[in-house]
Design a protein around this motif. Structure first.
Motif, PDB file in Angstrom:
ATOM      1  N   PRO A  95       0.813  -1.222   0.000  1.00  0.00           N
ATOM      2  CA  PRO A  95       0.000   0.000   0.000  1.00  0.00           C
ATOM      3  C   PRO A  95       0.845   1.269   0.000  1.00  0.00           C
ATOM      4  O   PRO A  95       0.478   2.272  -0.599  1.00  0.00           O
ATOM      5  CB  PRO A  95      -0.830  -0.123   1.273  1.00  0.00           C
ATOM      6  N   ASN A  96       1.970   1.237   0.697  1.00  0.00           N
ATOM      7  CA  ASN A  96       2.958   2.325   0.684  1.00  0.00           C
ATOM      8  C   ASN A  96       4.264   1.773   1.239  1.00  0.00           C
ATOM      9  O   ASN A  96       4.321   0.623   1.682  1.00  0.00           O
ATOM     10  CB  ASN A  96       2.479   3.556   1.475  1.00  0.00           C
ATOM     11  N   TYR A  97       5.319   2.583   1.209  1.00  0.00           N
ATOM     12  CA  TYR A  97       6.633   2.066   1.607  1.00  0.00           C
ATOM     13  C   TYR A  97       6.763   1.869   3.113  1.00  0.00           C
ATOM     14  O   TYR A  97       7.751   1.293   3.584  1.00  0.00           O
ATOM     15  CB  TYR A  97       7.737   3.007   1.106  1.00  0.00           C
ATOM     16  N   LEU A  98       5.774   2.305   3.885  1.00  0.00           N
ATOM     17  CA  LEU A  98       5.842   2.182   5.342  1.00  0.00           C
ATOM     18  C   LEU A  98       5.076   0.975   5.884  1.00  0.00           C
ATOM     19  O   LEU A  98       5.338   0.533   6.999  1.00  0.00           O
ATOM     20  CB  LEU A  98       5.274   3.456   6.003  1.00  0.00           C
ATOM     21  N   MET A  99       4.119   0.463   5.118  1.00  0.00           N
ATOM     22  CA  MET A  99       3.201  -0.538   5.658  1.00  0.00           C
ATOM     23  C   MET A  99       3.183  -1.822   4.836  1.00  0.00           C
ATOM     24  O   MET A  99       3.305  -1.780   3.613  1.00  0.00           O
ATOM     25  CB  MET A  99       1.768   0.022   5.705  1.00  0.00           C
ATOM     26  N   THR A 100       2.984  -2.919   5.543  1.00  0.00           N
ATOM     27  CA  THR A 100       2.663  -4.182   4.889  1.00  0.00           C
ATOM     28  C   THR A 100       1.144  -4.237   4.701  1.00  0.00           C
ATOM     29  O   THR A 100       0.405  -3.476   5.343  1.00  0.00           O
ATOM     30  CB  THR A 100       3.112  -5.366   5.749  1.00  0.00           C
ATOM     31  N   PRO A 101       0.644  -5.131   3.847  1.00  0.00           N
ATOM     32  CA  PRO A 101      -0.818  -5.245   3.696  1.00  0.00           C
ATOM     33  C   PRO A 101      -1.529  -5.549   5.016  1.00  0.00           C
ATOM     34  O   PRO A 101      -2.635  -5.058   5.245  1.00  0.00           O
ATOM     35  CB  PRO A 101      -0.971  -6.397   2.690  1.00  0.00           C
ATOM     36  N   PHE A 102      -0.897  -6.363   5.873  1.00  0.00           N
ATOM     37  CA  PHE A 102      -1.519  -6.694   7.155  1.00  0.00           C
ATOM     38  C   PHE A 102      -1.685  -5.439   8.006  1.00  0.00           C
ATOM     39  O   PHE A 102      -2.769  -5.175   8.547  1.00  0.00           O
ATOM     40  CB  PHE A 102      -0.666  -7.727   7.905  1.00  0.00           C
ATOM     41  N   VAL A 103      -0.625  -4.657   8.134  1.00  0.00           N
ATOM     42  CA  VAL A 103      -0.684  -3.432   8.937  1.00  0.00           C
ATOM     43  C   VAL A 103      -1.694  -2.455   8.338  1.00  0.00           C
ATOM     44  O   VAL A 103      -2.445  -1.785   9.058  1.00  0.00           O
ATOM     45  CB  VAL A 103       0.716  -2.781   9.026  1.00  0.00           C
ATOM     46  N   ASN A 117     -14.234   6.433  11.237  1.00  0.00           N
ATOM     47  CA  ASN A 117     -13.783   6.779   9.890  1.00  0.00           C
ATOM     48  C   ASN A 117     -12.323   6.383   9.726  1.00  0.00           C
ATOM     49  O   ASN A 117     -11.573   6.317  10.699  1.00  0.00           O
ATOM     50  CB  ASN A 117     -13.897   8.288   9.637  1.00  0.00           C
ATOM     51  N   CYS A 118     -11.917   6.132   8.485  1.00  0.00           N
ATOM     52  CA  CYS A 118     -10.511   5.908   8.168  1.00  0.00           C
ATOM     53  C   CYS A 118     -10.234   6.549   6.816  1.00  0.00           C
ATOM     54  O   CYS A 118     -10.971   6.307   5.852  1.00  0.00           O
ATOM     55  CB  CYS A 118     -10.189   4.415   8.125  1.00  0.00           C
ATOM     56  N   LEU A 119      -9.192   7.366   6.748  1.00  0.00           N
ATOM     57  CA  LEU A 119      -8.932   8.166   5.545  1.00  0.00           C
ATOM     58  C   LEU A 119      -7.520   7.921   5.027  1.00  0.00           C
ATOM     59  O   LEU A 119      -6.558   7.916   5.796  1.00  0.00           O
ATOM     60  CB  LEU A 119      -9.123   9.649   5.872  1.00  0.00           C
ATOM     61  N   PHE A 120      -7.408   7.723   3.714  1.00  0.00           N
ATOM     62  CA  PHE A 120      -6.125   7.593   3.033  1.00  0.00           C
ATOM     63  C   PHE A 120      -6.114   8.520   1.817  1.00  0.00           C
ATOM     64  O   PHE A 120      -7.105   8.587   1.077  1.00  0.00           O
ATOM     65  CB  PHE A 120      -5.882   6.150   2.552  1.00  0.00           C
ATOM     66  N   LYS A 121      -5.004   9.211   1.615  1.00  0.00           N
ATOM     67  CA  LYS A 121      -4.832  10.007   0.406  1.00  0.00           C
ATOM     68  C   LYS A 121      -4.253   9.110  -0.687  1.00  0.00           C
ATOM     69  O   LYS A 121      -3.295   8.384  -0.464  1.00  0.00           O
ATOM     70  CB  LYS A 121      -3.889  11.185   0.657  1.00  0.00           C
ATOM     71  N   ILE A 122      -4.849   9.171  -1.893  1.00  0.00           N
ATOM     72  CA  ILE A 122      -4.428   8.321  -3.009  1.00  0.00           C
ATOM     73  C   ILE A 122      -3.382   9.049  -3.846  1.00  0.00           C
ATOM     74  O   ILE A 122      -3.543  10.231  -4.179  1.00  0.00           O
ATOM     75  CB  ILE A 122      -5.633   7.960  -3.903  1.00  0.00           C
ATOM     76  N   GLU A 134      -1.536   7.229   1.423  1.00  0.00           N
ATOM     77  CA  GLU A 134      -0.953   7.756   2.668  1.00  0.00           C
ATOM     78  C   GLU A 134      -2.040   7.897   3.716  1.00  0.00           C
ATOM     79  O   GLU A 134      -3.096   8.487   3.463  1.00  0.00           O
ATOM     80  CB  GLU A 134      -0.306   9.115   2.403  1.00  0.00           C
ATOM     81  N   TYR A 135      -1.783   7.355   4.895  1.00  0.00           N
ATOM     82  CA  TYR A 135      -2.771   7.414   5.980  1.00  0.00           C
ATOM     83  C   TYR A 135      -2.887   8.835   6.527  1.00  0.00           C
ATOM     84  O   TYR A 135      -1.887   9.502   6.775  1.00  0.00           O
ATOM     85  CB  TYR A 135      -2.372   6.460   7.109  1.00  0.00           C
ATOM     86  N   ILE A 136      -4.115   9.292   6.706  1.00  0.00           N
ATOM     87  CA  ILE A 136      -4.387  10.597   7.309  1.00  0.00           C
ATOM     88  C   ILE A 136      -5.176  10.358   8.592  1.00  0.00           C
ATOM     89  O   ILE A 136      -6.321   9.891   8.539  1.00  0.00           O
ATOM     90  CB  ILE A 136      -5.196  11.497   6.359  1.00  0.00           C
ATOM     91  N   PRO A 137      -4.596  10.627   9.766  1.00  0.00           N
ATOM     92  CA  PRO A 137      -5.336  10.441  11.018  1.00  0.00           C
ATOM     93  C   PRO A 137      -6.634  11.242  11.003  1.00  0.00           C
ATOM     94  O   PRO A 137      -6.644  12.398  10.575  1.00  0.00           O
ATOM     95  CB  PRO A 137      -4.361  10.966  12.086  1.00  0.00           C
ATOM     96  N   TRP A 138      -7.705  10.633  11.448  1.00  0.00           N
ATOM     97  CA  TRP A 138      -8.999  11.310  11.413  1.00  0.00           C
ATOM     98  C   TRP A 138      -9.002  12.556  12.290  1.00  0.00           C
ATOM     99  O   TRP A 138      -9.762  13.503  12.040  1.00  0.00           O
ATOM    100  CB  TRP A 138     -10.106  10.343  11.830  1.00  0.00           C
ATOM    101  N   ASP A 139      -8.158  12.608  13.299  1.00  0.00           N
ATOM    102  CA  ASP A 139      -8.065  13.815  14.127  1.00  0.00           C
ATOM    103  C   ASP A 139      -7.527  15.004  13.341  1.00  0.00           C
ATOM    104  O   ASP A 139      -7.690  16.149  13.765  1.00  0.00           O
ATOM    105  CB  ASP A 139      -7.163  13.557  15.346  1.00  0.00           C
ATOM    106  N   ASP A 140      -6.849  14.743  12.221  1.00  0.00           N
ATOM    107  CA  ASP A 140      -6.311  15.835  11.411  1.00  0.00           C
ATOM    108  C   ASP A 140      -7.331  16.390  10.427  1.00  0.00           C
ATOM    109  O   ASP A 140      -7.049  17.356   9.715  1.00  0.00           O
ATOM    110  CB  ASP A 140      -5.070  15.368  10.638  1.00  0.00           C
TER     111      ASP A 140
END
Length: 402
Positions: A95-103, A117-122, A134-140
């Protein structure tokens, strides 16, 4: 008017057409933003101090993370895995260079359950296909606005808002279909009561059962401060064999735990059941085996997959399908999560299942090998078996002619 009444009235008031306004107007207090407090000011980090909540989130997110997802194409009624598709790589490989599919999938589950909610920028490649996210924390997320029919996400630290087609937005329970509401928001009162009962029990344990009390005497005491301070000093010792001596006719009378307070302590056991309801998870999955037996635990495990995990998997599948494919691809391309991984029973049960499916011609023997992560066997195993006593009329006529 209650918060919920306000939310529903603002959502379904068709006479008022909002333009360039916040999606959260009228029920923002129900959304778990960083600048909005839920009822009883219940926060995620406090809720996770409750073992049943932590375990419920851990179990559900782990099951989602274990579920393999892939991109498939419908070809004349048969499905074909598109491993070379950029979306398949994003979902199942990197999914990105920081995460495995499991994470990556576990993070989706955690954020859905705790934030709603869960948000990712494509990020797209040079061909326009989604290549990473890229994961975007919902608090942001500062705000979500509908402007001229387009949805915009305003993110802390970003100069320009993100459009809806630039993000993967997974949502849980929703009152408007645009943003989700966390389970913790609705369960705040129950969770707050559970936390307070834990604190009450911890306080009693720390004081070793010696709580508030009074010192009695028949004499008239002019200087009470010295007596009180002396008692506090004696009881403040950390030694396991601390001893306080009262002389001159003084007696200590503790204020014992009332039956109501004992019920508060016992309430912790019942709160596990309530938390299981809030998170829609079988009690045995969060280590509560009070009503579980060897006869029904397998059925409860099946119910957990169909009632708890499958709705989340379907939610994720459809968001992937909506955002990761072109309009043309959407006609016959889709994302599928394989729940068979969670439904694998013991060896005996699996063997009986495969045997039945092969004998009725629903699976061939090479398909069974594939399900068991084995290499394909001879081409002969690709043939489907049909029991002689279940031949169709056309098959019987063909055999008679031959």
């Amino acid at each position: 008017m209650s918060i919920l009444d306000s939310a529903f009235s603002s959502m379904f008031n068709k006479s008022e057409q909002r333009v360039n306004s916040s999606i959260f107007e009228g029920f923002g207090s129900l959304i778990s933003f960083s600048n909005v407090h839920t009822p009883s000011k219940m926060k995620v980090r406090n809720a996770l101090k409750i073992s049943a909540v932590y375990n419920a989130v851990e179990q559900i997110s782990n099951d989602l993370a274990k579920t393999p997802f892939g991109v498939y194409r419908d070809v004349n009624g048969s499905k074909e895995r598109l491993r070379s598709h950029p979306a398949d790589r994003l979902i199942s490989l990197e999914p990105n260079y920081l995460m495995t599919p499991f994470v990556y999938k576990k993070l989706i589950g955690n954020s859905l359950l705790l934030r709603g909610n869960c948000l990712f920028k494509i990020y797209n490649d040079n061909r326009g296909f989604a290549a990473s996210c890229e994961y975007i924390p919902w608090d942001d997320v500062v705000d979500v606005k509908m402007i001229k029919g387009e949805l915009y996400y305003y993110i802390k630290g970003m100069k320009l808002p993100l459009m809806s087609n630039e993000v993967l937005h997974f949502k849980q329970f929703s009152l408007n279909g645009i943003v989700g509401i966390s389970t913790i928001t609705f369960a705040a009162m129950q969770l707050d009561m559970t936390l307070k009962s834990q604190e009450f029990s911890a306080s009693n344990l720390e004081n070793k059962g010696v709580r508030q009390g009074v010192i009695e005497t028949d004499k008239i005491i002019k200087e009470k401060g010295g007596i009180i301070q002396g008692w506090r000093n004696a009881m403040a010792e950390k030694s396991a064999d601390r001893i306080a001596v009262l002389d001159d006719g003084f007696k200590f009378k503790p204020i014992t735990i009332t039956p109501q307070e004992l019920q508060i302590i016992e309430q912790q056991r019942f709160s596990v059941e309530d938390i299981a309801r809030w998170f829609n998870i079988a009690p045995h999955k969060i280590k509560s085996l009070v009503q579980s037996t060897n006869n029904n635990i397998e059925q409860q495990s099946l119910d957990h997959v169909t009632d708890t995990i499958q709705p989340i998997v379907t939610n994720v599948e459809q968001e992937f399908g909506k955002k990761l494919f072109t309009t043309k691809e959407k006609e016959n391309t889709y994302v599928r999560g394989n729940l068979n991984v969670l439904l694998r029973a013991d060896v005996k049960s699996r063997g009986e299942f495969y045997s039945k499916m092969v004998n009725i011609g629903a699976l061939n023997r090479n398909e069974v090998r594939e399900l068991e992560d084995l290499n394909k066997g001879p081409v002969l195993l690709d043939e489907y078996l049909t029991p002689v006593n279940t031949y169709t009329e056309s098959q019987l006529n063909k055999n008679l002619k031959e």
